[in-house]
Design a protein around this motif. Structure first.
Motif, PDB file in Angstrom:
ATOM      1  N   ASP A  22      35.481  92.405  -5.483  1.00  0.00           N
ATOM      2  CA  ASP A  22      34.070  92.325  -5.142  1.00  0.00           C
ATOM      3  C   ASP A  22      33.828  91.257  -4.087  1.00  0.00           C
ATOM      4  OD1 ASP A  22      31.295  92.834  -5.340  1.00  0.00           O
ATOM      5  OD2 ASP A  22      31.053  91.181  -6.753  1.00  0.00           O
ATOM      6  N   ASP A  23      34.500  90.116  -4.214  1.00  0.00           N
ATOM      7  CA  ASP A  23      34.325  89.026  -3.247  1.00  0.00           C
ATOM      8  C   ASP A  23      34.759  89.455  -1.850  1.00  0.00           C
ATOM      9  OD1 ASP A  23      33.405  87.421  -5.289  1.00  0.00           O
ATOM     10  OD2 ASP A  23      35.372  86.511  -5.680  1.00  0.00           O
ATOM     11  N   VAL A  24      35.897  90.130  -1.762  1.00  0.00           N
ATOM     12  CA  VAL A  24      36.407  90.561  -0.451  1.00  0.00           C
ATOM     13  C   VAL A  24      35.485  91.604   0.171  1.00  0.00           C
ATOM     14  CG1 VAL A  24      38.288  91.756   0.721  1.00  0.00           C
ATOM     15  CG2 VAL A  24      38.800  90.026  -1.009  1.00  0.00           C
ATOM     16  N   ILE A  25      35.088  92.595  -0.630  1.00  0.00           N
ATOM     17  CA  ILE A  25      34.235  93.666  -0.109  1.00  0.00           C
ATOM     18  C   ILE A  25      32.879  93.119   0.335  1.00  0.00           C
ATOM     19  CG2 ILE A  25      32.977  95.772  -0.734  1.00  0.00           C
ATOM     20  CD1 ILE A  25      35.334  96.509  -2.541  1.00  0.00           C
ATOM     21  N   GLN A  26      32.295  92.231  -0.463  1.00  0.00           N
ATOM     22  CA  GLN A  26      30.997  91.685  -0.099  1.00  0.00           C
ATOM     23  C   GLN A  26      31.070  90.769   1.114  1.00  0.00           C
ATOM     24  OE1 GLN A  26      28.096  92.820  -1.367  1.00  0.00           O
ATOM     25  NE2 GLN A  26      29.611  94.214  -2.248  1.00  0.00           N
ATOM     26  N   ALA A  27      32.213  90.134   1.319  1.00  0.00           N
ATOM     27  CA  ALA A  27      32.387  89.330   2.532  1.00  0.00           C
ATOM     28  C   ALA A  27      32.367  90.223   3.772  1.00  0.00           C
ATOM     29  CB  ALA A  27      33.694  88.550   2.459  1.00  0.00           C
ATOM     30  N   VAL A  28      33.029  91.374   3.666  1.00  0.00           N
ATOM     31  CA  VAL A  28      33.032  92.330   4.781  1.00  0.00           C
ATOM     32  C   VAL A  28      31.626  92.905   4.991  1.00  0.00           C
ATOM     33  CG1 VAL A  28      33.983  94.505   5.627  1.00  0.00           C
ATOM     34  CG2 VAL A  28      35.460  92.888   4.417  1.00  0.00           C
ATOM     35  N   VAL A  29      30.970  93.257   3.889  1.00  0.00           N
ATOM     36  CA  VAL A  29      29.616  93.810   3.990  1.00  0.00           C
ATOM     37  C   VAL A  29      28.668  92.799   4.624  1.00  0.00           C
ATOM     38  CG1 VAL A  29      27.622  94.575   2.641  1.00  0.00           C
ATOM     39  CG2 VAL A  29      29.897  95.409   2.060  1.00  0.00           C
ATOM     40  N   SER A  30      28.757  91.556   4.213  1.00  0.00           N
ATOM     41  CA  SER A  30      27.887  90.512   4.772  1.00  0.00           C
ATOM     42  C   SER A  30      28.145  90.320   6.260  1.00  0.00           C
ATOM     43  CB  SER A  30      28.105  89.197   4.029  1.00  0.00           C
ATOM     44  OG  SER A  30      27.765  89.326   2.664  1.00  0.00           O
ATOM     45  N   MET A  31      29.408  90.452   6.660  1.00  0.00           N
ATOM     46  CA  MET A  31      29.748  90.307   8.073  1.00  0.00           C
ATOM     47  C   MET A  31      29.100  91.420   8.896  1.00  0.00           C
ATOM     48  SD  MET A  31      33.516  90.332   9.858  1.00  0.00           S
ATOM     49  CE  MET A  31      33.763  92.064   9.398  1.00  0.00           C
ATOM     50  N   PHE A  32      29.158  92.660   8.377  1.00  0.00           N
ATOM     51  CA  PHE A  32      28.561  93.775   9.093  1.00  0.00           C
ATOM     52  C   PHE A  32      27.041  93.659   9.120  1.00  0.00           C
ATOM     53  CE2 PHE A  32      32.674  95.799   8.741  1.00  0.00           C
ATOM     54  CZ  PHE A  32      32.709  96.660   9.829  1.00  0.00           C
ATOM     55  N   GLN A  33      26.453  93.253   7.990  1.00  0.00           N
ATOM     56  CA  GLN A  33      24.999  93.151   7.939  1.00  0.00           C
ATOM     57  C   GLN A  33      24.469  91.971   8.735  1.00  0.00           C
ATOM     58  OE1 GLN A  33      24.139  93.215   3.654  1.00  0.00           O
ATOM     59  NE2 GLN A  33      23.422  95.323   3.890  1.00  0.00           N
ATOM     60  N   GLY A  34      25.324  91.001   9.027  1.00  0.00           N
ATOM     61  CA  GLY A  34      24.900  89.863   9.831  1.00  0.00           C
ATOM     62  C   GLY A  34      24.775  90.176  11.308  1.00  0.00           C
ATOM     63  N   LEU A  35      25.325  91.303  11.734  1.00  0.00           N
ATOM     64  CA  LEU A  35      25.253  91.702  13.140  1.00  0.00           C
ATOM     65  C   LEU A  35      23.981  92.499  13.401  1.00  0.00           C
ATOM     66  CD1 LEU A  35      28.956  92.890  13.576  1.00  0.00           C
ATOM     67  CD2 LEU A  35      27.976  90.740  14.372  1.00  0.00           C
ATOM     68  N   PRO A  36      23.333  92.288  14.541  1.00  0.00           N
ATOM     69  CA  PRO A  36      22.143  93.094  14.870  1.00  0.00           C
ATOM     70  C   PRO A  36      22.504  94.571  14.934  1.00  0.00           C
ATOM     71  CG  PRO A  36      22.354  91.215  16.353  1.00  0.00           C
ATOM     72  CD  PRO A  36      23.634  91.278  15.565  1.00  0.00           C
ATOM     73  N   GLY A  37      21.801  95.388  14.133  1.00  0.00           N
ATOM     74  CA  GLY A  37      22.169  96.792  13.988  1.00  0.00           C
ATOM     75  C   GLY A  37      22.190  97.569  15.284  1.00  0.00           C
ATOM     76  N   LEU A  38      21.102  97.504  16.065  1.00  0.00           N
ATOM     77  CA  LEU A  38      21.022  98.278  17.293  1.00  0.00           C
ATOM     78  C   LEU A  38      22.018  97.787  18.329  1.00  0.00           C
ATOM     79  CD1 LEU A  38      19.657 100.480  18.938  1.00  0.00           C
ATOM     80  CD2 LEU A  38      17.905  98.818  19.601  1.00  0.00           C
ATOM     81  N   ALA A  39      22.151  96.459  18.452  1.00  0.00           N
ATOM     82  CA  ALA A  39      23.104  95.902  19.428  1.00  0.00           C
ATOM     83  C   ALA A  39      24.534  96.284  19.059  1.00  0.00           C
ATOM     84  CB  ALA A  39      22.952  94.386  19.493  1.00  0.00           C
ATOM     85  N   PHE A  40      24.854  96.235  17.765  1.00  0.00           N
ATOM     86  CA  PHE A  40      26.190  96.605  17.305  1.00  0.00           C
ATOM     87  C   PHE A  40      26.453  98.086  17.559  1.00  0.00           C
ATOM     88  CE2 PHE A  40      29.205  96.870  13.445  1.00  0.00           C
ATOM     89  CZ  PHE A  40      30.292  96.593  14.252  1.00  0.00           C
ATOM     90  N   MET A  41      25.438  98.909  17.327  1.00  0.00           N
ATOM     91  CA  MET A  41      25.566 100.345  17.568  1.00  0.00           C
ATOM     92  C   MET A  41      25.812 100.628  19.050  1.00  0.00           C
ATOM     93  SD  MET A  41      22.785 103.292  16.607  1.00  0.00           S
ATOM     94  CE  MET A  41      22.381 102.382  15.110  1.00  0.00           C
ATOM     95  N   LEU A  42      25.066  99.947  19.897  1.00  0.00           N
ATOM     96  CA  LEU A  42      25.239 100.122  21.331  1.00  0.00           C
ATOM     97  C   LEU A  42      26.617  99.664  21.783  1.00  0.00           C
ATOM     98  CD1 LEU A  42      21.749  98.936  22.637  1.00  0.00           C
ATOM     99  CD2 LEU A  42      22.616 101.262  22.588  1.00  0.00           C
ATOM    100  N   ALA A  43      27.097  98.576  21.197  1.00  0.00           N
ATOM    101  CA  ALA A  43      28.414  98.056  21.567  1.00  0.00           C
ATOM    102  C   ALA A  43      29.515  99.043  21.206  1.00  0.00           C
ATOM    103  CB  ALA A  43      28.655  96.722  20.878  1.00  0.00           C
ATOM    104  N   ILE A  44      29.415  99.633  20.006  1.00  0.00           N
ATOM    105  CA  ILE A  44      30.437 100.602  19.578  1.00  0.00           C
ATOM    106  C   ILE A  44      30.392 101.853  20.441  1.00  0.00           C
ATOM    107  CG2 ILE A  44      31.172 102.095  17.692  1.00  0.00           C
ATOM    108  CD1 ILE A  44      30.110 100.002  15.754  1.00  0.00           C
ATOM    109  N   ALA A  45      29.189 102.389  20.654  1.00  0.00           N
ATOM    110  CA  ALA A  45      29.054 103.598  21.465  1.00  0.00           C
ATOM    111  C   ALA A  45      29.479 103.359  22.900  1.00  0.00           C
ATOM    112  CB  ALA A  45      27.612 104.103  21.418  1.00  0.00           C
ATOM    113  N   GLY A  46      29.158 102.180  23.431  1.00  0.00           N
ATOM    114  CA  GLY A  46      29.548 101.866  24.798  1.00  0.00           C
ATOM    115  C   GLY A  46      31.046 101.683  24.945  1.00  0.00           C
ATOM    116  N   THR A  47      31.689 101.107  23.921  1.00  0.00           N
ATOM    117  CA  THR A  47      33.140 100.891  23.960  1.00  0.00           C
ATOM    118  C   THR A  47      33.894 102.208  23.860  1.00  0.00           C
ATOM    119  OG1 THR A  47      32.879  98.705  22.939  1.00  0.00           O
ATOM    120  CG2 THR A  47      35.077  99.706  22.873  1.00  0.00           C
ATOM    121  N   LEU A  48      33.455 103.079  22.975  1.00  0.00           N
ATOM    122  CA  LEU A  48      34.136 104.356  22.766  1.00  0.00           C
ATOM    123  C   LEU A  48      33.797 105.381  23.835  1.00  0.00           C
ATOM    124  CD1 LEU A  48      33.715 104.731  18.894  1.00  0.00           C
ATOM    125  CD2 LEU A  48      35.717 103.910  20.152  1.00  0.00           C
ATOM    126  N   GLY A  49      32.720 105.136  24.575  1.00  0.00           N
ATOM    127  CA  GLY A  49      32.316 106.085  25.607  1.00  0.00           C
ATOM    128  C   GLY A  49      31.291 107.063  25.086  1.00  0.00           C
TER     129      GLY A  49
END
Length: 290
Positions: A116-143
């Protein structure tokens, strides 16, 4: 004995008044949009990708109900087909996101401890990133393209589902009936599949319904920015992007698909809010006996 008032109980067996007020209107509008999208090959008067430069930017008429775009393609036909692309893709993204969040959240909430500690650490890391900016970064990187759009939406959405599932599992695993089943020798898989998951259907249906509306908006946003679906795909976001240069002279080219995006998203959110209200009533002790 399993209590009937556990939050998140199944929606079946309870009376839900759908056709009432704004919720009834939302259901009817959404049903009409889905029906038109399904029947698009029969309802559309033209091929949505048929180019006809001789009728470029034609006004609204009996032959072209919503006119034509810069390539002479019938706007009404593209609207009908655009609903198929946006809604089907949104449902597919939501389904995969829910499945991923369900598996990860269940593992985290049921076993607890270091997992639980490991999974929640990963979840917190993802939720700490701005959603739209992160989405744009992934889409822009993958093309640009459907594949990168699909991945970007899933990667930025699963943490919310997993956290909700984890909270529900942690609450349900402490119930007396679960302890009783465990004391009788039931295995972990049996408890999770037969007793925990069915009690999470309600909250997941509500969360999934609302998520579909948000995903439709995200698909349109990425397509508008050129990072989602690509022309000549008859997608609402692509149509809005194509109409930007002619918005002042031909505003209907942008308003028509934009209105479809807004209305569908609003209807889905209304339905999700109604489902949530019904679940809140059923989980209330003083109303569960009525």
């Amino acid at each position: 004995m399993k209590p009937e008032s556990v939050s998140g109980s199944s929606l079946t067996g309870h009376r839900i008044t759908w056709l009432k007020g704004t919720t009834g209107m939302a259901v009817l509008i959404l049903a009409a949009v889905l029906l038109c999208s399904i029947l698009a090959p029969w309802l559309a008067p033209y091929d949505p990708n048929q180019v006809n430069m001789t009728e470029r930017l034609a006004p609204l008429s009996a032959h072209h109900l919503l006119g034509t775009d810069t390539l002479g393609r019938d706007v009404f036909s593209r609207l009908l087909y655009g609903g198929r692309v946006s809604i089907v893709l949104a449902i597919a993204v939501t389904a995969v996101t829910m499945l991923l969040g369900l598996v990860i959240g269940t593992l985290s909430g049921y076993w607890g401890g270091w997992a639980d500690d490991v999974i929640q650490a990963v979840v917190s890391m993802f939720q700490g990133l701005p959603g739209l900016a992160f989405m744009l970064a992934i889409a822009g990187t993958l093309g640009p393209g459907t594949k990168s759009l699909f991945i970007a939406l899933i990667v930025t959405s699963w943490p919310d589902f997993s956290r909700v599932v984890r909270g529900e599992v942690m609450k349900l695993r402490e119930e007396a009936y679960v302890e009783g089943i465990r004391s009788l020798g039931a295995g972990h898989t049996y408890i999770i599949v037969r007793h925990l998951l069915p009690n999470m259907i309600g909250p997941l249906v509500v969360l999934g319904t609302i998520r579909v509306g948000r995903v439709i908006l995200s698909i349109a946003s990425l397509s508008f920015l050129g990072l989602g679906l690509q022309p000549p795909a008859p997608d609402w976001g692509v149509m809005v992007n194509d109409a930007r240069a002619h918005f002042r002279s031909y505003p209907h080219l942008m308003l028509a698909p934009g209105l479809c995006i807004g209305v569908v998203s609003l209807c889905i959110n209304w339905i999700g809010d109604h489902l949530r209200d019904q679940l809140d009533k059923k989980s209330s002790p003083d109303k569960s006996l009525l």
